[in-house]
Enzyme design. Structure first.
Site, mmCIF file in Angstrom:
data_model
loop_
_atom_site.group_PDB
_atom_site.id
_atom_site.type_symbol
_atom_site.label_atom_id
_atom_site.label_comp_id
_atom_site.label_asym_id
_atom_site.label_seq_id
_atom_site.Cartn_x
_atom_site.Cartn_y
_atom_site.Cartn_z
ATOM 1 N N ASP B 529 39.188 42.187 30.235
ATOM 2 C CA ASP B 529 39.430 41.150 31.243
ATOM 3 C C ASP B 529 40.046 41.831 32.470
ATOM 4 O O ASP B 529 40.380 43.017 32.430
ATOM 5 C CB ASP B 529 40.402 40.128 30.639
ATOM 6 C CG ASP B 529 40.430 38.825 31.415
ATOM 7 O OD1 ASP B 529 39.683 38.688 32.391
ATOM 8 O OD2 ASP B 529 41.216 37.939 31.024
ATOM 9 N N GLU B 532 38.154 43.340 37.695
ATOM 10 C CA GLU B 532 37.545 43.289 39.046
ATOM 11 C C GLU B 532 38.002 44.420 39.948
ATOM 12 O O GLU B 532 37.181 44.855 40.760
ATOM 13 C CB GLU B 532 37.855 41.925 39.685
ATOM 14 C CG GLU B 532 37.248 40.749 38.949
ATOM 15 C CD GLU B 532 38.002 40.367 37.676
ATOM 16 O OE1 GLU B 532 39.166 40.795 37.541
ATOM 17 O OE2 GLU B 532 37.429 39.682 36.818
ATOM 18 N N ASP B 605 37.400 31.905 34.454
ATOM 19 C CA ASP B 605 38.369 30.836 34.207
ATOM 20 C C ASP B 605 37.897 29.517 34.803
ATOM 21 O O ASP B 605 38.351 29.086 35.856
ATOM 22 C CB ASP B 605 39.726 31.244 34.778
ATOM 23 C CG ASP B 605 40.239 32.508 34.100
ATOM 24 O OD1 ASP B 605 39.703 32.845 33.023
ATOM 25 O OD2 ASP B 605 41.149 33.153 34.635
#
Lengths: 541, 964
Positions: B529, B532, B605
């Site tokens: 996770d 980015e 999300d």
């Protein structure tokens, strides 16, 4: 060789007994109708199938009853005989899945050879575990019996308390009635005169001031409470917010509060690691200089109530006297001036009687006394008596309430077994926090590093899940504490205590499965039911 | 000027009501996007616009292979700056166009393609460039109908098919590669406020303004919020217009929360005011309809019409913005604006969607074949708070007999968010816990994020620091420090090869010489996770663009690739920790072109709203056409507490997503399926069981995508490229080649819905056997959609293999028998296929698998249903990554399956009751329910023939004869 294998039709699980997986209670329904092709009815009667289709590893019956011994039908049950242990039903989804089910110690749920029969070992282990559980229950139930005995004593005590209180109330009620009568009489006689005095602009203004002051005080108190609550919230935010989330709005709020309350920035405090333990005291705001005659905060806090409790009626009389007003203008004595003549003789006779009667009680003094202020003294005597009565009644209510709850299944249980634990506080240290549950009271979370505690809620009810009967053992398996302090960005905190039988009252685990909803486990002897005769017998054997 | 000012006007309108949208740039807040749009606006205004870029014909050098050439390119604006052009035609007809600045002050980032591509593509041995006076020309293709023309002045690249232009580069003259310059030189040349009387000077200074504009807008240092981007390299943007003159629909360029058929961003009634943005970012509570960038970027765009499909892949790794407009209903103009990097565009000539997917997967790789269990149900929550919590959740699933394969742990398992390090207060026995889960054939997935808590007692951080493999601050001297879950953190620089072996060594479960995750098991898989990367105190919640990676590249150059490297390396690590290796499973949030090779993604999300549920379906479809099929959205919505109806519908979406995971935020109420009241609980149980029964279909579809690149979820335009009525559909789709058509319900209170049938064919309701009839030009039919139903049809002509015995986990179904649903088409025929292997190792690459075809065809008046060996017929096409020369039907896996039966064959749409049904020469048991025949025009419940236990194996050849 393989082509041979492929060319052969693949049989379904062959050679399964028709009664495989059938529980004893249903064995009679799985009788051969005579031949393989003869018809057999699905248990719910929805369909007729050939007897050969029973346990052929293909689901024919909509109710799944034709495949008690295979996994072919979803939602059916398979019976493991578990000889040497206890038979059990497992879902068909477990049959033939390649896993040896612990519930199926004879291994009959899988193809033969996969799962060994371990019922002997399982049975022995089960017996041992049962014995251990019974031992706990035996010890626990003895303690429970003591709790029950305690409840009986409590019953006697409360009943005694109630009897005494009721008697006292009877006496006091008479006394109150008598004093009320006196006060009422005094007041009715002086009412008109007082009414007149009260027309005074000064008095009116005073009352207005007093009312305003009272209102102001009420507002002030509300504001103080609000400020304290806000301060608490902000303190909690300041101590508890996660700087990692980088929520600028939160950071702003914390910094703003720190500036307002004169607190150092929390990150600095964190860095210094406890060098400023009592940070609340770091920067007490300096006292302002007061103008002469003005009240200090402390005075306001402590003396304003006293000031507001002033008896203004008495004050009015005193005022009259002070400025030299005629002392005999009491309506009781001057009423003659306003009385229609026809009433006068009767009135005067009555007046003298009443006044002398009052004098004998020391309530109204002679005409040279402060008769009006004596009227409020009568009132006070009456009120004091009434307050005492109220307090006794309250005690009675409390005792009656406790008595009602004592054997109420929704409170201390049908045998009152929980009464003994009322107010017992148990704690569990989890490292960062210590959790405390005062049974039937409040649950709290206290930071071990210091700081104020959070209320996790107050006792509201036992297990109220649908289908759980008050009074059943399952009912006492859970206690709920609700409406604790509100979580930042979350609900009001609450606690569920999962309870089981144990020889002591103790908390074991604390978890927060959902934000601010805590789950605690505890044991208590109050949950240890005595062994039944057959259970008790088992140990003796 | 009108066009430009209307653009400005649009730009200042509130773009959306998205929460925290101010945290992310709009085009007008990014200097290069502003410049790109201004350039486009000037071009639109001008009557005589002409690209300043041209090829120098004297410089053309065709390579010895003939299919590629290089040439010098000049810009009339900067005659001294040199550019080079490199155009090559690959052996599958894909054209690659590259342009770079030569001998510049600095080097432009040119490695994006090397991370995305699986290998250097092979140049065509047949194609020859013909050098003409005004252009270069190459003609090729099986029908010699493809022609690529590179015009010299101005420079344009056009791909023609059948004489019609399909793709045009720089057709609108927007190509611009900002050359490197020094700040001083830039300032000198900057237009000065000239005195009015001296207009001569003004003229001189502005001789490039017609193209570049009057001002140097955002060339150097740029500010956004409280952050300053030092931009030491100055302007280096790249703009290119790409036109599809024959295509009215474009798809792809995930990840955006919008329609599959991409809405316009330019033109009079543009749907969005901002261009589509590709800049991997952690967008909190993202908007359900927006061109804003999200967690991943795949710069791959399909252009489609009834005539043909083409596509382009623009291999750029920096922040990019894409404007889309339709000057007519049958054409599309796009404009790509990137902050840095070389021009590296791949043109895929199609002509069908199937061809495009094949061409794209030859470039970036087909999706990896996942482990079989990874297609089952995943149960996640932020957070299962302890090992006992995990055990309890497992117990509750088993008590309720609800299948589940994987339990997930989010960040709270890790002590102080030091990934790999268990918080022993709550997880005292992680290995035992995993073993308890594995005992039922299940797996664990545990999160590992790329930020490392900066404490010396954290071995992973300490080793990374000692190895010097952390991302650096501007200047490249110091390790960068930012804030994330673990507080003050550092980021591993996976561009540094020094990090690779070290990272893979961390996942070894056996103790070795260096630290590794021994408190783990080989059935523990990984979730990456925040890659980015997400950085709480960074610009746009990400990394400063002037940070330095290995090789001296700035973060801006590599940003969109960054997340893929972690995913890549973690997948390798998981694969390599066992011998023989096992298929990895790694979920990623950030991705780029090529990420499909490494595992699964999810849509990040999302919110627990009906809008997000709807958007999730579209986003997963967009990801599928973006080449990344293993995709899903969080079932239930990450944020919020969905009401039971919404949760049930969300599971209806999840069971028909390639990746099926329920997840929830830490602030939400628990919502595991067993917690619902009836009737919801039973509906969820039946949904979960439906997913498990269809696992053979999903697995077979994944085999196909792993070889052909055709997506697992197929929107209508992919399945029926000539049916215009389906081009904009993104709320219903097909599952692989199975013929299953699904339309999940994503609105409240629905009891029936309209399903579009694209052809003159019969479609059967999977549950009720109702026969619906389509029409040659498409037709909508009304299908029941009560809460316990997902509208779910089988296309006539399909044979669908399922396993219908509910089990606790998918592994436990391994030896369960199959059911075949034979859905006859209007001609009375059907076919389908089934692929199976051990589901977890790479032994399928050694030929250990079965791949069957089932065919039902007319025989005399009856029906013949046959099972044949597809693997033996097409061994070379069976397995991803290897072309087997032969197939041995007696392989180990097939032998293991030898006793696995087909227990039931269900035939829909027979015209009459059979006289007999025979298999292996014997009459079989069967039941026939009369109903509508497939070859009529009637609506109604189809006839159903159920053949009981035909006594045939799933891996053997067999025939069943139905005499009517």
């Amino acid at each position: 060789m393989l082509w041979l294998l492929l060319a052969l039709p693949i049989p379904a699980l062959a050679g399964i007994e028709k009664t495989s997986g059938v529980p004893p209670s249903l064995l009679s329904r799985y009788q051969s109708p005579g031949s393989d092709s003869a018809s057999w009815s699905c248990l719910n009667g929805s369909k007729s199938i050939p007897w050969s289709a029973v346990n052929d590893d293909y689901c024919d019956c909509p109710d799944g009853s034709d495949e008690p011994g295979t996994g072919a039908c979803p939602n059916s049950m398979f019976y493991c005989r578990n000889e040497g242990h206890i038979g059990s039903l497992i879902p068909s989804t477990r049959v033939g899945d390649g896993l040896c089910e612990p519930e199926c110690c004879d291994g009959s749920d899988e193809r033969s050879g996969l799962c060994p029969n371990i019922c002997k070992e399982v049975g022995e282990a089960y017996q041992k575990q049962q014995e251990a559980e019974r031992k706990v229950r035996r010890t626990g139930s003895k303690i429970r019996a003591m709790y029950i005995a305690h409840a009986r004593k409590e019953k006697n005590r409360l009943e005694g308390q109630i009897t005494v209180a009721e008697a006292e109330i009877a006496v006091r009620e008479k006394e109150v009635a008598r004093l009320k009568d006196i006060a009422d009489t005094a007041e009715s006689l002086s009412e008109a005169a007082m009414e007149h005095k009260k027309e005074s602009p000064l008095y009116k203004s005073l009352i207005e001031h007093s009312l305003a002051l009272q209102s102001l005080q009420r507002e002030h108190k509300q504001h103080l409470e609000r400020e304290k609550a806000l301060g608490d919230i902000l303190d909690a935010l300041r101590l508890g917010y996660n700087p990692n989330y980088q929520d600028m709005a939160v950071l702003e709020a914390v910094r703003g509060w720190e500036a307002l309350a004169g607190l150092p920035h929390i990150n600095d405090v964190r860095k210094e690691e406890g060098s400023t333990q009592s940070e609340g005291a770091v920067a007490q705001q300096e006292e302002e200089e007061l103008e002469e005659g003005m009240w200090s905060t402390e005075q306001l806090d402590k003396e304003l109530d006293k000031l507001l409790a002033t008896d203004y009626d008495t004050l009015l009389i005193e005022h009259d006297k002070h400025i030299g007003a005629p002392a005999h203008d009491s309506l009781l004595f001057n009423l003659t001036a306003y009385m229609p003549d026809a009433f006068l003789p009767q009135y005067l006779a009555l007046r003298d009687t009443v006044v002398s009667w009052l004098e004998t009680f020391g309530i109204a003094k002679g005409i040279d006394g402060d008769e009006s202020s004596d009227t409020s003294a009568a009132r006070k005597a009456y009120q004091d008596a009434e307050n005492t009565l109220k307090s006794v009644k309250k005690d009675l209510d409390k005792a009656q309430n406790e008595l009602e709850r004592l054997f109420d299944p929704e409170w201390y249980g049908p045998e009152g077994e929980w009464k003994k634990l009322d107010g017992t506080c148990l704690t569990k240290d989890t490292g960062e926090y210590t959790y405390e549950v005062c049974l039937f009271g409040e649950a709290k979370q206290k930071p071990n590093k210091g700081g104020s505690f959070q209320s996790l809620g107050k006792f509201t009810h036992w297990n109220n899940a649908p289908g759980v009967e008050p009074g059943s053992p399952e009912y006492y398996g859970k206690q709920h504490y609700e409406r604790g302090s509100k979580c930042w960005n979350g609900p009001q905190r609450s606690v569920t205590v999962l309870m089981s039988c144990g020889t002591e009252n103790a908390l074991f685990t604390v978890a927060e499965p959902e934000k601010c909803e805590y789950q605690l486990t505890m044991t208590s002897p109050a949950l240890c039911l005595p062994l039944s005769e057959s259970e008790a017998l088992r140990d003796e054997l | 000027m009108r066009a430009f000012s209307s653009l400005l006007l649009l730009a200042i309108l509130p773009t959306s009501l998205a929460v925290k949208s101010q945290d992310f740039k709009t085009c007008s807040q990014a200097g290069f996007c502003r410049r790109g749009r201004a350039l486009s606006a000037r071009a639109q205004e001008s009557q005589s616009w002409r690209s300043p870029y041209s090829v120098d014909p004297s410089s053309i050098a065709v390579s010895p292979e003939q299919a590629s050439f290089v040439a010098a390119v000049k810009s009339s604006l900067y005659p001294d700056v040199k550019f080079s052009l490199d155009v090559r035609v690959h052996d599958d007809g894909v054209v690659r166009v590259r342009m770079d600045e030569v001998d510049g002050l600095r080097k432009r980032y040119d490695e994006a393609a090397s991370w995305a591509l699986i290998a250097e593509p092979t140049i065509s041995p047949d194609v020859k460039w013909a050098v003409g006076k005004k252009e270069l020309r190459a003609t090729y293709g099986p029908k010699k109908d493809i022609e690529v023309v590179v015009s010299y002045d101005p420079l344009t690249v056009t791909l023609y098919r059948g004489g019609k232009p399909q793709v045009v580069l720089n057709g609108r003259g927007l190509l611009h590669m900002e050359h490197f310059r020094t700040k001083a030189a830039s300032e000198e040349k900057a237009p000065v406020e000239a005195p009015a009387e001296d207009s001569q000077v003004v003229m001189q200074v502005n001789n490039r303004a017609w193209f570049e504009g009057e001002e140097e807008d955002g060339f150097w240092e740029e500010k956004f919020g409280s952050w300053t981007d030092s931009k030491p390299k100055g302007p280096e943007s790249l703009f290119i217009d790409i036109t599809f003159p024959k295509h009215g629909h474009v798809y792809g360029i995930p990840q955006h929360a919008t329609n599959l058929d991409l809405p316009t961003t330019t033109g009079d009634d543009a749907h969005f005011s901002d261009p589509y943005r590709l800049f991997n970012a952690d967008v909190f509570e993202y908007n359900a309809d927006s061109p804003m960038s999200l967690y991943g970027s795949i710069p791959f765009m399909h252009a489609h019409s009834t005539e043909s499909t083409v596509a382009i892949f623009n291999a750029v790794a920096s922040e990019s913005w894409i404007d889309i407009g339709h000057s007519s209903a049958t054409s599309t103009e796009t404009h790509w604006m990137s902050e840095s990097g070389i021009l590296d565009v791949f043109i895929m000539p199609g002509p069908t969607p199937t061809d495009v997917f094949a061409q794209y997967s030859r470039l970036t790789g087909a999706p990896a074949l996942p482990a079989h269990w990874a297609l089952a149900y995943h149960q996640c929550r932020w957070n299962y708070i302890s090992s006992d919590d995990v055990r309890e959740v497992q117990k509750r699933f088993d008590e309720e007999d609800m299948p589940v394969d994987v339990f997930w742990l989010d960040i709270e398992y890790a002590e102080e968010h030091k990934y790999f390090i268990w918080d022993k207060k709550t997880f005292p026995d992680p290995v035992d816990m995993s073993h308890d889960v594995e005992a039922i054939g299940r797996k664990m997935v545990v999160i590992i994020d790329p930020h490392l808590k900066r404490t010396e007692d954290y071995p992973v951080y300490k080793e990374a620091k000692d190895l010097d493999v952390l991302v650096k601050t501007p200047g490249g001297e110091n390790n960068y420090e930012g804030w994330c879950w673990s507080g003050s953190s550092a980021w591993i620089d996976f561009f540094n090869p020094g990090s690779w072996d070290w990272w893979t060594s961390l996942f070894k479960t056996e103790p070795g010489e260096t630290w590794s995750w021994t408190e783990s098991t080989v059935d523990t898989y990984i979730w990456n996770d925040m890659n980015e990367p997400s950085i709480f105190n960074g610009p746009e919640i990400s990394m400063p663009r002037d940070n330095i990676h290995h090789g001296g590249w700035e973060h801006r150059d590599v940003h969109n690739i960054n997340g893929m490297l972690l995913h890549n390396l973690t997948a390798q690590a998981v694969m390599m920790r066992t011998d023989p290796p096992r298929r990895p499973f790694v979920l990623t949030r950030s991705f780029y072109a090529g990420s499909q090779r490494f595992g699964a993604m999810w849509t990040g999300d999302n919110l627990g709203t009906w809008e997000h549920m709807t958007a999730g379906v579209k986003m997963v479809l967009a990801n599928n056409v973006g080449g990344f099929s293993f995709a899903g959205s969080d079932v239930g919505g990450f944020f919020g507490n969905p009401e039971p109806e919404m949760l049930v519908r969300w599971y209806g979406v999840g069971i028909f997503s390639p990746f099926f995971r329920a997840h929830a935020h830490i602030d939400t109420k628990r919502r595991e399926p067993y917690l619902l009241d009836e009737p919801y609980k039973s509906i969820l149980r039946s949904f979960l069981r439906l997913r498990y029964s269809l696992l053979p279909v999903w697995y077979t579809a994944f085999r196909e995508t792993s070889v052909t690149g055709l997506p697992v979820l197929r929107p209508h335009w992919v399945m029926f490229p000539k049916d215009e009525g389906g081009f904009s559909l993104d709320d219903q789709y097909f599952v692989g080649s199975s013929g299953l058509l699904v339309k999940p319900i994503t609105q409240k209170g629905v009891t029936e819905t309209s399903v579009y049938l694209p052809e003159d064919q019969v479609y059967y309701d999977y549950f009720t056997y109702e026969a619906y009839r389509g029409a040659p030009k498409g037709k909508s039919v009304t299908v029941p959609a009560a809460l316990d139903k997902v509208p779910f049809l089988i296309r006539g002509g399909s044979i669908v293999p399922t396993r219908e015995r509910p089990r606790r986990s998918s592994v436990l179904m391994k030896h369960d028998p199959f059911t075949l649903r034979v859905a006859l088409d209007t001609k009375g025929t059907a076919k389908g296929e089934l692929y199976l292997d051990d589901g977890e190792t790479f032994s399928h690459r050694d030929g250990k698998f079965i791949w069957r075809e089932f065919v039902a065809g007319k025989q005399n008046k009856g029906l013949l249903i046959r099972s044949t060996d597809l693997a033996a017929q097409k061994p070379g096409e069976a397995v991803n990554g290897v072309a087997l020369p032969t197939y041995n039907g007696a392989n180990e896996f097939a032998n293991d399956m030898a006793t696995v039966r087909v227990e039931r064959v269900v035939v829909f749409g027979l015209s009459a009751k059979p006289k007999s049904v025979q298999g292996g020469g014997k009459e079989l048991h069967w039941e026939y329910t009369p109903g509508v025949a497939s070859n009529t025009k009637k609506q109604g419940t189809a006839s159903v023939l159920v053949i009981k236990d035909p006594g045939v194996g799933v891996s053997s050849d067999w025939e069943i004869v139905v005499q009517v």
